[in-house]
Design a protein around this motif. Structure first.
Motif, PDB file in Angstrom:
ATOM      1  N   ASP A   1     -98.204  -0.673  -5.519  1.00 48.62           N
ATOM      2  CA  ASP A   1     -97.099  -1.602  -5.676  1.00 48.62           C
ATOM      3  C   ASP A   1     -96.539  -2.185  -4.577  1.00 48.62           C
ATOM      4  OD1 ASP A   1     -96.803  -1.152  -8.821  1.00 48.62           O
ATOM      5  OD2 ASP A   1     -96.798   0.959  -8.226  1.00 48.62           O
ATOM      6  N   ARG A   2     -95.643  -3.133  -4.907  1.00 49.23           N
ATOM      7  CA  ARG A   2     -95.033  -4.107  -4.100  1.00 49.23           C
ATOM      8  C   ARG A   2     -93.542  -3.988  -3.979  1.00 49.23           C
ATOM      9  NH1 ARG A   2     -99.442  -7.783  -3.715  1.00 49.23           N
ATOM     10  NH2 ARG A   2    -101.438  -6.549  -4.378  1.00 49.23           N
ATOM     11  N   ILE A   3     -93.223  -4.167  -2.738  1.00 52.52           N
ATOM     12  CA  ILE A   3     -91.523  -4.306  -2.818  1.00 52.52           C
ATOM     13  C   ILE A   3     -90.938  -5.796  -3.374  1.00 52.52           C
ATOM     14  CG2 ILE A   3     -89.950  -4.786  -0.902  1.00 52.52           C
ATOM     15  CD1 ILE A   3     -91.531  -3.469   0.955  1.00 52.52           C
ATOM     16  N   VAL A   4     -89.886  -5.376  -4.169  1.00 52.03           N
ATOM     17  CA  VAL A   4     -89.234  -6.575  -4.953  1.00 52.03           C
ATOM     18  C   VAL A   4     -87.988  -6.711  -4.190  1.00 52.03           C
ATOM     19  CG1 VAL A   4     -88.171  -7.358  -7.033  1.00 52.03           C
ATOM     20  CG2 VAL A   4     -90.266  -5.889  -7.084  1.00 52.03           C
ATOM     21  N   THR A   5     -87.113  -5.699  -3.988  1.00 54.22           N
ATOM     22  CA  THR A   5     -85.832  -5.865  -3.253  1.00 54.22           C
ATOM     23  C   THR A   5     -85.886  -5.043  -2.160  1.00 54.22           C
ATOM     24  OG1 THR A   5     -84.535  -4.508  -4.581  1.00 54.22           O
ATOM     25  CG2 THR A   5     -84.714  -7.207  -5.060  1.00 54.22           C
ATOM     26  N   ALA A   6     -85.027  -4.968  -0.994  1.00 54.78           N
ATOM     27  CA  ALA A   6     -85.048  -4.116  -0.014  1.00 54.78           C
ATOM     28  C   ALA A   6     -83.500  -3.986   0.786  1.00 54.78           C
ATOM     29  CB  ALA A   6     -86.008  -4.154   1.000  1.00 54.78           C
ATOM     30  N   HIS A   7     -83.102  -3.208   1.159  1.00 58.16           N
ATOM     31  CA  HIS A   7     -81.827  -3.082   1.989  1.00 58.16           C
ATOM     32  C   HIS A   7     -82.133  -2.278   3.309  1.00 58.16           C
ATOM     33  CE1 HIS A   7     -77.609  -3.452   2.946  1.00 58.16           C
ATOM     34  NE2 HIS A   7     -77.793  -2.245   3.138  1.00 58.16           N
ATOM     35  N   VAL A   8     -81.743  -2.961   4.502  1.00 61.54           N
ATOM     36  CA  VAL A   8     -81.562  -1.945   5.697  1.00 61.54           C
ATOM     37  C   VAL A   8     -80.183  -2.014   6.200  1.00 61.54           C
ATOM     38  CG1 VAL A   8     -82.559  -1.546   8.148  1.00 61.54           C
ATOM     39  CG2 VAL A   8     -84.041  -1.996   6.139  1.00 61.54           C
ATOM     40  N   GLY A   9     -79.584  -1.026   6.605  1.00 59.86           N
ATOM     41  CA  GLY A   9     -78.179  -0.955   6.901  1.00 59.86           C
ATOM     42  C   GLY A   9     -77.895  -0.034   8.154  1.00 59.86           C
ATOM     43  N   LEU A  10     -76.458  -0.024   8.605  1.00 64.49           N
ATOM     44  CA  LEU A  10     -76.060   0.867   9.459  1.00 64.49           C
ATOM     45  C   LEU A  10     -74.568   1.341   8.913  1.00 64.49           C
ATOM     46  CD1 LEU A  10     -76.467   2.148  12.171  1.00 64.49           C
ATOM     47  CD2 LEU A  10     -74.991   0.160  13.275  1.00 64.49           C
ATOM     48  N   LEU A  11     -74.306   2.599   9.067  1.00 64.40           N
ATOM     49  CA  LEU A  11     -73.144   3.145   8.483  1.00 64.40           C
ATOM     50  C   LEU A  11     -72.554   3.725   9.705  1.00 64.40           C
ATOM     51  CD1 LEU A  11     -74.015   4.758   5.159  1.00 64.40           C
ATOM     52  CD2 LEU A  11     -73.253   2.531   5.575  1.00 64.40           C
ATOM     53  N   GLY A  12     -70.902   3.769   9.976  1.00 63.60           N
ATOM     54  CA  GLY A  12     -70.185   4.213  11.111  1.00 63.60           C
ATOM     55  C   GLY A  12     -70.094   5.728  10.401  1.00 63.60           C
ATOM     56  N   PRO A  13     -69.040   6.357  11.108  1.00 64.42           N
ATOM     57  CA  PRO A  13     -69.059   7.787  11.006  1.00 64.42           C
ATOM     58  C   PRO A  13     -68.217   8.308   9.731  1.00 64.42           C
ATOM     59  CG  PRO A  13     -68.094   7.275  13.201  1.00 64.42           C
ATOM     60  CD  PRO A  13     -68.427   5.859  12.372  1.00 64.42           C
ATOM     61  N   ASP A  14     -67.312   7.370   9.077  1.00 60.50           N
ATOM     62  CA  ASP A  14     -66.614   7.353   7.992  1.00 60.50           C
ATOM     63  C   ASP A  14     -67.442   6.923   6.720  1.00 60.50           C
ATOM     64  OD1 ASP A  14     -65.972   4.969   8.365  1.00 60.50           O
ATOM     65  OD2 ASP A  14     -63.931   5.093   8.102  1.00 60.50           O
ATOM     66  N   GLY A  15     -68.528   6.534   6.941  1.00 58.06           N
ATOM     67  CA  GLY A  15     -69.428   5.761   5.800  1.00 58.06           C
ATOM     68  C   GLY A  15     -69.191   4.307   5.694  1.00 58.06           C
ATOM     69  N   THR A  16     -68.434   3.809   6.472  1.00 57.65           N
ATOM     70  CA  THR A  16     -68.341   2.336   6.120  1.00 57.65           C
ATOM     71  C   THR A  16     -69.472   1.771   6.748  1.00 57.65           C
ATOM     72  OG1 THR A  16     -67.192   2.247   8.344  1.00 57.65           O
ATOM     73  CG2 THR A  16     -65.693   2.420   6.406  1.00 57.65           C
ATOM     74  N   VAL A  17     -69.729   0.364   6.082  1.00 53.16           N
ATOM     75  CA  VAL A  17     -70.867  -0.254   6.530  1.00 53.16           C
ATOM     76  C   VAL A  17     -70.564  -1.066   7.723  1.00 53.16           C
ATOM     77  CG1 VAL A  17     -72.357  -2.434   5.587  1.00 53.16           C
ATOM     78  CG2 VAL A  17     -71.532  -0.832   4.222  1.00 53.16           C
ATOM     79  N   GLN A  18     -71.313  -1.042   8.653  1.00 53.59           N
ATOM     80  CA  GLN A  18     -71.075  -1.574  10.111  1.00 53.59           C
ATOM     81  C   GLN A  18     -72.265  -2.667  10.214  1.00 53.59           C
ATOM     82  OE1 GLN A  18     -69.071  -0.482  12.518  1.00 53.59           O
ATOM     83  NE2 GLN A  18     -68.303   0.875  10.811  1.00 53.59           N
ATOM     84  N   ARG A  19     -73.358  -2.629   9.612  1.00 50.61           N
ATOM     85  CA  ARG A  19     -74.307  -3.782   9.579  1.00 50.61           C
ATOM     86  C   ARG A  19     -75.341  -3.705   8.357  1.00 50.61           C
ATOM     87  NH1 ARG A  19     -78.222  -5.490  14.721  1.00 50.61           N
ATOM     88  NH2 ARG A  19     -79.772  -6.709  13.401  1.00 50.61           N
ATOM     89  N   ALA A  20     -75.516  -5.058   7.780  1.00 54.38           N
ATOM     90  CA  ALA A  20     -76.200  -4.641   6.553  1.00 54.38           C
ATOM     91  C   ALA A  20     -77.082  -5.842   6.168  1.00 54.38           C
ATOM     92  CB  ALA A  20     -75.420  -4.733   5.239  1.00 54.38           C
ATOM     93  N   ARG A  21     -78.379  -5.643   5.866  1.00 49.54           N
ATOM     94  CA  ARG A  21     -79.457  -6.861   5.442  1.00 49.54           C
ATOM     95  C   ARG A  21     -80.146  -6.432   4.197  1.00 49.54           C
ATOM     96  NH1 ARG A  21     -83.394 -10.158   9.512  1.00 49.54           N
ATOM     97  NH2 ARG A  21     -83.586 -11.794   8.241  1.00 49.54           N
ATOM     98  N   SER A  22     -80.144  -7.512   3.371  1.00 50.49           N
ATOM     99  CA  SER A  22     -80.846  -7.295   2.140  1.00 50.49           C
ATOM    100  C   SER A  22     -81.927  -8.287   1.863  1.00 50.49           C
ATOM    101  CB  SER A  22     -79.768  -7.103   0.731  1.00 50.49           C
ATOM    102  OG  SER A  22     -78.905  -6.127   0.806  1.00 50.49           O
ATOM    103  N   TRP A  23     -82.785  -8.039   1.200  1.00 51.83           N
ATOM    104  CA  TRP A  23     -83.769  -9.091   0.896  1.00 51.83           C
ATOM    105  C   TRP A  23     -84.347  -8.978  -0.616  1.00 51.83           C
ATOM    106  CZ3 TRP A  23     -83.887  -5.439   4.629  1.00 51.83           C
ATOM    107  CH2 TRP A  23     -84.089  -6.126   6.289  1.00 51.83           C
ATOM    108  N   ILE A  24     -84.770 -10.142  -1.116  1.00 55.38           N
ATOM    109  CA  ILE A  24     -85.428 -10.328  -2.281  1.00 55.38           C
ATOM    110  C   ILE A  24     -86.773 -11.033  -2.045  1.00 55.38           C
ATOM    111  CG2 ILE A  24     -84.310 -12.141  -3.018  1.00 55.38           C
ATOM    112  CD1 ILE A  24     -84.760 -11.474  -5.842  1.00 55.38           C
ATOM    113  N   ALA A  25     -88.034 -10.242  -2.295  1.00 57.97           N
ATOM    114  CA  ALA A  25     -89.238 -10.946  -2.333  1.00 57.97           C
ATOM    115  C   ALA A  25     -89.987 -11.265  -3.398  1.00 57.97           C
ATOM    116  CB  ALA A  25     -89.954  -9.854  -1.669  1.00 57.97           C
ATOM    117  N   ASP A  26     -90.942 -12.299  -3.336  1.00 57.88           N
ATOM    118  CA  ASP A  26     -91.912 -12.619  -4.408  1.00 57.88           C
ATOM    119  C   ASP A  26     -92.979 -11.794  -4.258  1.00 57.88           C
ATOM    120  OD1 ASP A  26     -93.668 -13.590  -6.041  1.00 57.88           O
ATOM    121  OD2 ASP A  26     -93.684 -15.635  -5.353  1.00 57.88           O
ATOM    122  N   PRO A  27     -93.316 -10.692  -4.837  1.00 60.02           N
ATOM    123  CA  PRO A  27     -94.169  -9.709  -4.551  1.00 60.02           C
ATOM    124  C   PRO A  27     -95.655 -10.287  -4.648  1.00 60.02           C
ATOM    125  CG  PRO A  27     -93.340  -9.292  -6.693  1.00 60.02           C
ATOM    126  CD  PRO A  27     -92.407 -10.460  -6.169  1.00 60.02           C
TER     127      PRO A  27
END
Length: 267
Positions: free
Chosen positions: A62-88
């Motif tokens: 199977d193939r990737i359709v969407t993806a996310h990689v990110g970074l959370l700080g100590p209290d769970g707040t989003v410090q960095r985020a990147r999302s993708w949508i692919a044509d599989p």
């Protein structure tokens, strides 16, 4: 289109508001990359998060359709985020669309070439691991295995041994073994009082899983080094697969000659 949010200081006097001034269309690396400014006192104070939505559940095909990689700080707040949508490059089955909402037509119109997306996901994860940041993935063998075989399919150097990885599914089963009920991300997030809005969206699932991991760290005092916890999860995942295999054999769901695969974090 991929979405980008810059890295913000995680701790110290110059820490910033993680939801202010986000720039979702930025594609360049900001600051010093994924590495935290200084060593955090606990692995849970800086966690990477990773999730895939795909065309199916077979990690080999199977193939990737969407993806996310990110970074959370100590209290769970989003410090960095990147999302993708692919044509599989293949049709997205209706069953998969029913889960994550992405149709073949939408992916073809709005997705980027799968090879480019896979290469960027791999690069972001490598940066996290190189910085010593643990990456949280719920049911990690699924996401990391599928990414590995996608990378090999496109001639990209795969992450063969991702580490350190934190898998809230394995941790929850290990530390609250006899709790009744399902262990889906939605159910487990609710149990640990973590909000999950928009389940089966890669970003929503990744962020919720990261916050569940942090909640588990607090609840069960998981204060040891991330590498030590990674090693423990290898054994726990194997034992959990063996236990589940015994149960499935007992109820006639599977044959004893076909045990569940307990390898972790890649199968």
């Amino acid at each position: 289109m991929d979405q980008w949010q810059p890295l913000l200081p995680l701790w110290g006097d110059d820490a910033l508001d993680p939801v202010a001034d986000l720039a979702p269309d930025r594609a360049e690396t900001v600051g010093d990359g994924w590495e935290p400014r200084e060593a955090p006192p606990s692995w849970a104070d800086a966690v990477g998060v990773f999730d895939l939505e795909t065309t199916g559940i077979d990690v080999l095909t199977d193939r990737i359709v969407t993806a996310h990689v990110g970074l959370l700080g100590p209290d769970g707040t989003v410090q960095r985020a990147r999302s993708w949508i692919a044509d599989p490059g293949v049709e997205i089955p209706e069953g998969a669309t029913a889960v994550h909402g992405i149709t073949t037509e939408h992916a073809r119109a709005h997705g980027r070439p799968a090879a480019d997306v896979v290469a960027e996901i791999v690069a972001e994860l490598r940066d996290l691991f190189a910085g010593g940041v643990p990456v949280v993935a719920y049911n990690a063998p699924y996401d990391f295995s599928l990414l590995k075989y996608e990378a090999l399919r496109h001639g990209i150097s795969a992450i063969e041994t991702p580490a350190p990885v934190i898998d809230p599914l394995v941790l929850d089963k290990a530390h609250d073994r006899y709790r009744r009920g399902k262990r889906t991300l939605e159910v487990v997030a609710a149990h640990y009082e973590v909000a999950l809005v928009g389940a089966h969206d890669a970003a929503a699932d990744a962020i919720a899983a990261g916050r569940v991991a942090q909640a588990l760290a607090r609840r069960f005092a998981l204060t040891g080094p991330a590498w030590e916890l990674h090693t423990q999860q290898v054994a726990w995942a194997r034992a959990q697969a063996e236990s589940l295999t015994e149960y499935f054999v007992r109820i006639g769901r599977i044959d004893a000659e076909t045990p569940l695969d307990g390898r972790w974090p890649i199968r």
